[in-house]
Design a protein around this motif. Structure first.
Motif, mmCIF file in Angstrom:
data_model
loop_
_atom_site.group_PDB
_atom_site.id
_atom_site.type_symbol
_atom_site.label_atom_id
_atom_site.label_comp_id
_atom_site.label_asym_id
_atom_site.label_seq_id
_atom_site.Cartn_x
_atom_site.Cartn_y
_atom_site.Cartn_z
ATOM 1 N N TYR A 114 25.736 -23.801 66.160
ATOM 2 C CA TYR A 114 25.035 -23.544 64.900
ATOM 3 C C TYR A 114 23.637 -24.116 65.078
ATOM 4 O O TYR A 114 23.429 -25.322 65.038
ATOM 5 N N ASN A 115 22.683 -23.214 65.329
ATOM 6 C CA ASN A 115 21.294 -23.580 65.594
ATOM 7 C C ASN A 115 20.592 -23.758 64.250
ATOM 8 O O ASN A 115 20.235 -22.780 63.588
ATOM 9 N N VAL A 116 20.393 -25.015 63.846
ATOM 10 C CA VAL A 116 19.933 -25.292 62.487
ATOM 11 C C VAL A 116 18.822 -26.342 62.501
ATOM 12 O O VAL A 116 19.088 -27.537 62.640
ATOM 13 N N PRO A 117 17.572 -25.922 62.374
ATOM 14 C CA PRO A 117 16.457 -26.864 62.391
ATOM 15 C C PRO A 117 16.561 -27.961 61.336
ATOM 16 O O PRO A 117 16.154 -29.101 61.582
ATOM 17 N N LEU A 118 17.103 -27.617 60.181
ATOM 18 C CA LEU A 118 17.127 -28.562 59.063
ATOM 19 C C LEU A 118 18.513 -29.170 58.860
ATOM 20 O O LEU A 118 18.917 -29.430 57.728
ATOM 21 N N LEU A 119 19.222 -29.432 59.935
ATOM 22 C CA LEU A 119 20.557 -30.023 59.825
ATOM 23 C C LEU A 119 20.514 -31.340 59.059
ATOM 24 O O LEU A 119 21.340 -31.599 58.178
ATOM 25 N N VAL A 120 19.560 -32.187 59.385
ATOM 26 C CA VAL A 120 19.441 -33.490 58.717
ATOM 27 C C VAL A 120 18.953 -33.323 57.288
ATOM 28 O O VAL A 120 19.503 -33.906 56.347
ATOM 29 N N GLU A 121 17.914 -32.499 57.119
ATOM 30 C CA GLU A 121 17.304 -32.349 55.803
ATOM 31 C C GLU A 121 18.276 -31.777 54.767
ATOM 32 O O GLU A 121 18.236 -32.146 53.590
ATOM 33 N N THR A 122 19.137 -30.868 55.205
ATOM 34 C CA THR A 122 20.105 -30.262 54.293
ATOM 35 C C THR A 122 21.399 -31.061 54.213
ATOM 36 O O THR A 122 22.302 -30.695 53.462
ATOM 37 N N ASN A 123 21.466 -32.127 55.020
ATOM 38 C CA ASN A 123 22.685 -32.948 55.064
ATOM 39 C C ASN A 123 23.908 -32.066 55.299
ATOM 40 O O ASN A 123 24.936 -32.196 54.632
ATOM 41 N N SER A 124 23.769 -31.176 56.274
ATOM 42 C CA SER A 124 24.819 -30.203 56.540
ATOM 43 C C SER A 124 26.148 -30.900 56.848
ATOM 44 O O SER A 124 26.219 -31.799 57.679
ATOM 45 N N ASP A 125 27.192 -30.477 56.149
ATOM 46 C CA ASP A 125 28.504 -31.082 56.332
ATOM 47 C C ASP A 125 29.509 -30.090 56.901
ATOM 48 O O ASP A 125 30.716 -30.218 56.687
ATOM 49 N N LEU A 126 29.015 -29.105 57.639
ATOM 50 C CA LEU A 126 29.937 -28.228 58.341
ATOM 51 C C LEU A 126 30.747 -29.073 59.329
ATOM 52 O O LEU A 126 30.287 -30.135 59.765
ATOM 53 N N PRO A 127 31.923 -28.634 59.708
ATOM 54 C CA PRO A 127 32.815 -29.462 60.539
ATOM 55 C C PRO A 127 32.399 -29.499 62.011
ATOM 56 O O PRO A 127 33.103 -29.006 62.894
ATOM 57 N N PHE A 128 31.243 -30.115 62.267
ATOM 58 C CA PHE A 128 30.740 -30.181 63.641
ATOM 59 C C PHE A 128 31.638 -31.065 64.501
ATOM 60 O O PHE A 128 32.035 -32.155 64.082
ATOM 61 N N ASP A 129 31.897 -30.608 65.709
ATOM 62 C CA ASP A 129 32.573 -31.457 66.682
ATOM 63 C C ASP A 129 31.570 -32.365 67.382
ATOM 64 O O ASP A 129 31.926 -33.457 67.828
ATOM 65 N N THR A 130 30.341 -31.909 67.463
ATOM 66 C CA THR A 130 29.273 -32.718 68.054
ATOM 67 C C THR A 130 27.935 -32.205 67.540
ATOM 68 O O THR A 130 27.825 -31.041 67.141
ATOM 69 N N VAL A 131 26.934 -33.071 67.551
ATOM 70 C CA VAL A 131 25.579 -32.707 67.110
ATOM 71 C C VAL A 131 24.603 -33.068 68.226
ATOM 72 O O VAL A 131 24.643 -34.173 68.772
ATOM 73 N N VAL A 132 23.737 -32.124 68.543
ATOM 74 C CA VAL A 132 22.732 -32.302 69.598
ATOM 75 C C VAL A 132 21.351 -32.086 68.996
ATOM 76 O O VAL A 132 21.146 -31.124 68.239
ATOM 77 N N THR A 133 20.410 -32.954 69.313
ATOM 78 C CA THR A 133 19.028 -32.722 68.918
ATOM 79 C C THR A 133 18.172 -32.580 70.163
ATOM 80 O O THR A 133 18.366 -33.276 71.164
ATOM 81 N N VAL A 134 17.241 -31.633 70.122
ATOM 82 C CA VAL A 134 16.288 -31.408 71.211
ATOM 83 C C VAL A 134 14.944 -31.953 70.749
ATOM 84 O O VAL A 134 14.457 -31.579 69.680
#
Length: 215
Positions: A114-134
């Motif tokens: 899930y390529n999401v630039p605003l993952l932090v800003e939207t406080n996304s709570d989708l059931p991620f198994d892992t989160v990667v930032t570039v």
């Protein structure tokens, strides 16, 4: 399903990493593409945007005038938040629909980005198994936006400032990929990390199968 949340600053290299992972077998959901779908001509989302920001944000053909809207929201934090309050719930719903469709099509072993630039800003709570930032240095981001997107330096800086900081993204992430290096090295790092995800995905599927079997 093994779900990777992929985020990072604008022009930091997310799309490059996502493309490489797709070549390795992952499926991708692009939050930016969903955001564009949310406000296509004739949509309820676009109607809400016009009601909030006025008819000046649409073209004579009834399409969203992104430049006009951007000039409004990137200069005013409160207005940007009002736009996000319209668009983000639509994007979330579309993402959930696509996740369900991908699992149905490819089965429980599918790896999804899930390529999401605003993952932090939207406080996304989708059931991620892992989160990667570039991440890349700000001066590199600015240079890339000016070269590849034709943006002025002031506009580039405004876009960067509208996003979470590298520190905030790092605090949310499980892994950080450094794009301040040769492309070949970034792709090598991304591929090594993807190998870890493949192993974790296989383990997750095996664990779920064991649970269903009552083991």
């Amino acid at each position: 399903m093994y779900l990777i949340g992929l985020t990072g600053g604008i022009a930091a290299g997310k799309s490059t990493v996502a493309e490489h992972w797709r070549k390795l077998g992952a499926q991708e959901i692009d939050a930016d593409a969903l955001a564009r779908e949310a406000v296509v001509s004739g949509s309820a989302g676009l109607a809400e945007v016009v009601a909030e920001f006025g008819s000046g944000v649409v073209t004579s053909e009834g399409e969203l005038n992104r430049a006009a809207l951007g000039a409004i929201v990137f200069a005013d934090e409160a207005k940007r938040q009002r736009l996000e309050a319209i668009v983000h719930p639509i994007v979330r719903r579309k993402a959930e629909e696509q996740l369900a469709a991908l699992e149905t099509k490819f089965g429980p072993s599918v790896i999804v980005i899930y390529n999401v630039p605003l993952l932090v800003e939207t406080n996304s709570d989708l059931p991620f198994d892992t989160v990667v930032t570039v991440e890349a240095p700000e001066e590199k981001q600015i240079a890339r936006m000016m070269k590849h997107r034709g943006m002025s330096k002031d506009d580039a800086v405004a876009r960067i400032r509208s996003q979470a900081s590298p520190v905030q993204r790092a605090a949310r992430a499980d892994h950080i990929l450094n794009s301040n290096q040769e492309l070949a090295l970034l792709l090598r790092d991304a591929e090594n990390l993807y190998g870890e995800f493949e192993a974790a995905a296989a383990e997750k599927v095996a664990g779920n199968d064991s649970s269903k079997a009552g083991v």
